[in-house]
Design an enzyme around this catalytic site. Structure first.
Site, PDB file in Angstrom:
ATOM      1  N   LYS A 116       0.688  -1.121  -0.058  1.00 15.51           N
ATOM      2  CA  LYS A 116      -0.278   0.036  -0.028  1.00 15.51           C
ATOM      3  C   LYS A 116       0.523   1.306   0.193  1.00 15.51           C
ATOM      4  CE  LYS A 116      -3.547  -0.824   2.633  1.00 15.51           C
ATOM      5  NZ  LYS A 116      -4.267  -0.917   3.988  1.00 15.51           N
ATOM      6  N   GLU A 200       0.152   7.469   8.040  1.00 15.02           N
ATOM      7  CA  GLU A 200      -0.905   8.204   7.330  1.00 15.02           C
ATOM      8  C   GLU A 200      -1.511   8.997   7.889  1.00 15.02           C
ATOM      9  OE1 GLU A 200      -3.044   5.636   3.250  1.00 15.02           O
ATOM     10  OE2 GLU A 200      -4.249   6.760   5.607  1.00 15.02           O
ATOM     11  N   ARG A 292      -9.399  -7.339  -6.980  1.00 11.73           N
ATOM     12  CA  ARG A 292     -10.175  -8.533  -6.613  1.00 11.73           C
ATOM     13  C   ARG A 292     -11.404  -8.131  -6.996  1.00 11.73           C
ATOM     14  NH1 ARG A 292     -11.301  -8.286  -1.981  1.00 11.73           N
ATOM     15  NH2 ARG A 292      -9.739  -6.809   0.338  1.00 11.73           N
TER      16      ARG A 292
HETATM   17  P1  ADP Z   1     -13.415  -6.084   1.068  1.00 13.49           P
HETATM   18  O1  ADP Z   1     -13.444  -4.963   0.418  1.00 13.49           O
HETATM   19  O2  ADP Z   1     -14.190  -7.347  -0.530  1.00 13.49           O
HETATM   20  O3  ADP Z   1     -14.791  -6.667   1.660  1.00 13.49           O
HETATM   21  P2  ADP Z   1     -11.678  -6.899   2.985  1.00 13.49           P
HETATM   22  O4  ADP Z   1     -10.944  -6.239   3.594  1.00 13.49           O
HETATM   23  O5  ADP Z   1     -13.066  -7.595   4.327  1.00 13.49           O
HETATM   24  O6  ADP Z   1     -12.421  -6.298   2.044  1.00 13.49           O
HETATM   25  O7  ADP Z   1     -11.091  -8.852   2.908  1.00 13.49           O
HETATM   26  C1  ADP Z   1     -11.985  -9.613   2.416  1.00 13.49           C
HETATM   27  C2  ADP Z   1     -11.749 -10.988   3.224  1.00 13.49           C
HETATM   28  O8  ADP Z   1     -10.109 -11.072   2.735  1.00 13.49           O
HETATM   29  C3  ADP Z   1     -11.587 -10.934   3.927  1.00 13.49           C
HETATM   30  O9  ADP Z   1     -12.107 -12.646   4.941  1.00 13.49           O
HETATM   31  C4  ADP Z   1     -10.495 -10.785   4.778  1.00 13.49           C
HETATM   32  O10 ADP Z   1      -9.974 -11.070   6.117  1.00 13.49           O
HETATM   33  C5  ADP Z   1      -9.459 -11.316   3.630  1.00 13.49           C
HETATM   34  N1  ADP Z   1      -8.027  -9.506   3.195  1.00 13.49           N
HETATM   35  C6  ADP Z   1      -8.127  -9.174   2.459  1.00 13.49           C
HETATM   36  N2  ADP Z   1      -6.947  -8.721   2.469  1.00 13.49           N
HETATM   37  C7  ADP Z   1      -5.753  -9.045   2.792  1.00 13.49           C
HETATM   38  C8  ADP Z   1      -4.368 -10.150   2.448  1.00 13.49           C
HETATM   39  N3  ADP Z   1      -3.739  -9.199   1.918  1.00 13.49           N
HETATM   40  N4  ADP Z   1      -4.565 -10.645   3.342  1.00 13.49           N
HETATM   41  C9  ADP Z   1      -5.201 -11.761   4.240  1.00 13.49           C
HETATM   42  N5  ADP Z   1      -6.089 -11.328   3.735  1.00 13.49           N
HETATM   43  C10 ADP Z   1      -6.707 -10.799   2.940  1.00 13.49           C
HETATM   44  P1  ADP Z   2      -7.187  -3.156   4.491  1.00 14.02           P
HETATM   45  O1  ADP Z   2      -5.986  -2.283   3.329  1.00 14.02           O
HETATM   46  O2  ADP Z   2      -7.174  -3.080   6.086  1.00 14.02           O
HETATM   47  O3  ADP Z   2      -8.506  -2.858   3.977  1.00 14.02           O
HETATM   48  P2  ADP Z   2      -7.573   0.258   4.215  1.00 14.02           P
HETATM   49  O4  ADP Z   2      -6.474   1.846   4.139  1.00 14.02           O
HETATM   50  O5  ADP Z   2      -8.053   0.156   3.210  1.00 14.02           O
HETATM   51  O6  ADP Z   2      -6.917  -0.733   5.191  1.00 14.02           O
HETATM   52  O7  ADP Z   2      -8.701   0.770   5.251  1.00 14.02           O
HETATM   53  C1  ADP Z   2      -9.221   0.638   6.251  1.00 14.02           C
HETATM   54  C2  ADP Z   2     -10.082   0.789   6.998  1.00 14.02           C
HETATM   55  O8  ADP Z   2      -9.588   2.016   7.970  1.00 14.02           O
HETATM   56  C3  ADP Z   2     -10.932   2.447   6.512  1.00 14.02           C
HETATM   57  O9  ADP Z   2     -11.548   2.310   5.927  1.00 14.02           O
HETATM   58  C4  ADP Z   2     -11.258   3.471   7.357  1.00 14.02           C
HETATM   59  O10 ADP Z   2     -11.931   3.122   8.031  1.00 14.02           O
HETATM   60  C5  ADP Z   2     -10.021   3.559   7.909  1.00 14.02           C
HETATM   61  N1  ADP Z   2      -8.747   4.294   7.943  1.00 14.02           N
HETATM   62  C6  ADP Z   2      -7.696   3.463   6.826  1.00 14.02           C
HETATM   63  N2  ADP Z   2      -6.931   4.366   6.522  1.00 14.02           N
HETATM   64  C7  ADP Z   2      -7.016   5.300   7.735  1.00 14.02           C
HETATM   65  C8  ADP Z   2      -7.333   7.116   7.557  1.00 14.02           C
HETATM   66  N3  ADP Z   2      -6.165   7.987   7.093  1.00 14.02           N
HETATM   67  N4  ADP Z   2      -7.979   8.200   8.746  1.00 14.02           N
HETATM   68  C9  ADP Z   2      -8.768   7.767   9.261  1.00 14.02           C
HETATM   69  N5  ADP Z   2      -8.810   6.239   8.550  1.00 14.02           N
HETATM   70  C10 ADP Z   2      -8.880   5.799   8.570  1.00 14.02           C
END
Ligand code: ADP
Ligand code: ADP
Ligand code: MG
Length: 449
Positions: A116, A200, A292
């Protein structure tokens, strides 16, 4: 078109992909761990192969076993679903080596977006707004503190290889930084095998709004509008909807344009999601791209009438997109509730066990995507998502009314689920007003637990 596809996943998303294949006249190959022999996705597939013991590292994440099953079955392609190996560039490359089409983008695109911190850099170069923070990963505590002072506290420490809300910590001041850095690194190393982190700015009360994109191998790229995913717990989505109550035509156009630019920057192919945070003034910031199909894709399907999974498969087979941007029409409103086998009354403790009764709701506007049935055993080894209920209505009010009706109909016994929590949320005036942000659930609803 492909003759046979292996689905390298389990649960509801494996079932979803099998259904898409069947509609396309493609034979399906399921894989399962020793714990999943009696599961729904195995029953629905044309063929099934055991790929190892229950722990995912020895089955669903074990690339040699998957390739062996794919070779034995003689498949043309592999669909990775979400989670597990869906964002693993190495797996995508190995499939290619074996002459198996990976249904998703190139290993290079997965790799660029998978870290990321690197994705942030790529987006900055492409002119996509990102949350203020570090350029790339931070190499030392001192560097992290310097950046934090510069952008101002509070900040987030985030795992570069993160996903699923894991490896993220808040620091409100210099003192909290030391512990936040250490614990984020620890969780990142344990969960993703990569302890690298970046910094961030922690945005106050943002909304999570994401754009669905779709690109084929012939240079066509389109967006399918936004999804609002602000109802979260521990940074994991629980309820999603399309469209977003906070996005008007102008903001939608600007976000979609940025998302298309993001996808184009990595020569994206297939279905992808560009995630943004939006503040109350309509400023939006890229946080990551998921390369994905996403859990919440059905709400987009409900309002566009486009089958995203079939489109993914067609694209991988080399067909051009079956529609153009001008053909995409948004109709009505859709909401999804993720039904997790968890006890919302007891700190969302996982609730594995045998499902003794399971009667899904139906009727107008209701879709249920589930990975289980009566008699299924919810395993402790995997994600707790057992089903998704999607409600469509001509407007948001009708979608909410249908969801309330569907959740009341849903009969599940033997395990605890998040259904009661959703009924509570849907009844709330602030939810009905669409007045939510990413910490709303934890700050306003779950305060007692
Ligand atoms: P979505 O936006 O599709 O809802 P989620 O964050 O809920 O994504 O992730 C969907 C599934 O993939 C969950 O079971 C989560 O634990 C798994 N997952 C997401 N990113 C990763 C990762 N980098 N490594 C392993 N599992 C992941
Ligand atoms: P993941 O890869 O685990 O999905 P994300 O970067 O997509 O992580 O962030 C997951 C969630 O964490 C976001 O939907 C938001 O709720 C929170 N989040 C992420 N970055 C920030 C930020 N800079 N400030 C506030 N909340 C954040
Ligand atoms: Mg995310």
């Amino acid at each position: 078109m492909f003759n046979k596809v292996l689905i390298a996943n389990r649960g509801e998303i494996a079932v979803r992909v099998i259904r898409a294949c069947r509609e396309l006249g493609i034979r399906t190959v399921a894989v399962f761990s020793e714990a999943d022999e009696d599961s729904l996705h195995v029953a629905l597939a044309d063929e099934a192969y055991c790929i190892g013991p229950a722990p995912a590292t020895r089955s669903y994440l074990h690339i040699p076993s998957l390739i062996e099953a794919a070779s034995k079955a003689g498949v043309d392609a592999v669909h990775p679903g979400y989670g597990f190996l869906a964002e693993n560039a190495h797996f995508a490359a190995v499939c290619k080596t074996w002459g198996i089409e990976f249904i998703g983008p190139s290993p290079e695109a997965i790799e660029t977006m998978g870290l990321k911190s690197r994705a942030r850099e790529t987006m900055m170069r492409a002119g996509v707004p990102v949350v203020p923070g570090s350029d790339g990963t931070v190499n030392s505590d001192e560097e992290a503190m310097e950046i934090a002072e510069e952008i101002g506290y509070p900040v987030l420490i985030k795992a570069a290889a993160g996903g699923g809300g894991r490896g993220i910590r808040v620091a409100r001041n210099r003192d909290e930084m030391i512990e936040a850095l250490a614990s984020a690194r620890r969780e990142a190393e344990a969960t993703f095998g990569n302890g690298a982190v970046y910094v961030e700015k922690f945005l106050e009360e943002p909304r999570h709004v994401e754009i669905q994109v779709m690109a084929d191998k012939h240079g066509h790229i389109v967006h399918l509008g936004e999804r609002e995913c602000s109802v979260q717990r521990r940074r994991q989505k629980l309820i999603e909807e399309a469209p977003s109550p906070a996005v008007d035509a102008d903001l939608r156009a600007r976000m979609a344009e940025a998302a298309l630019r993001a996808a184009a920057a990595v020569d994206y192919v297939g279905a992808g999601t560009v995630e943004f945070l939006v503040d109350r003034y309509g400023n939006f910031y890229f946080i990551e791209m998921n390369t994905r199909i996403q859990v919440e894709h059905p709400v987009t399907e409900a309002v566009t009438g486009i089958d995203l999974v079939k489109e993914q498969i067609r694209i991988a087979a080399g067909e051009p997109l079956s529609f153009r941007q001008d053909d995409v029409r948004f109709n009505g409103w859709a909401i999804e509730c993720r039904i997790n086998a968890e006890d919302p009354g007891n700190r969302f403790l996982p609730s594995p066990g045998t499902i003794t009764a399971w009667e899904e709701p139906g009727g107008p506007g209701i879709r249920v995507d589930s990975g289980v049935r009566a008699g299924s055993v919810v395993q402790p080894y995997y994600d707790s998502l057992v089903a998704k209920v999607i409600a469509w209505g001509r407007d948001r009010e009708e979608a909410i009314a249908r969801m309330e009706r569907a959740l009341a109909e849903f009969r599940i016994e033997g395990i605890k689920t998040t259904v009661p929590l959703y009924r509570e949320i849907l009844a709330r005036e602030d939810f009905r007003q669409g007045a939510v942000h990413t910490r709303w659930l934890e700050e306003e609803v779950l305060t007692g637990s």
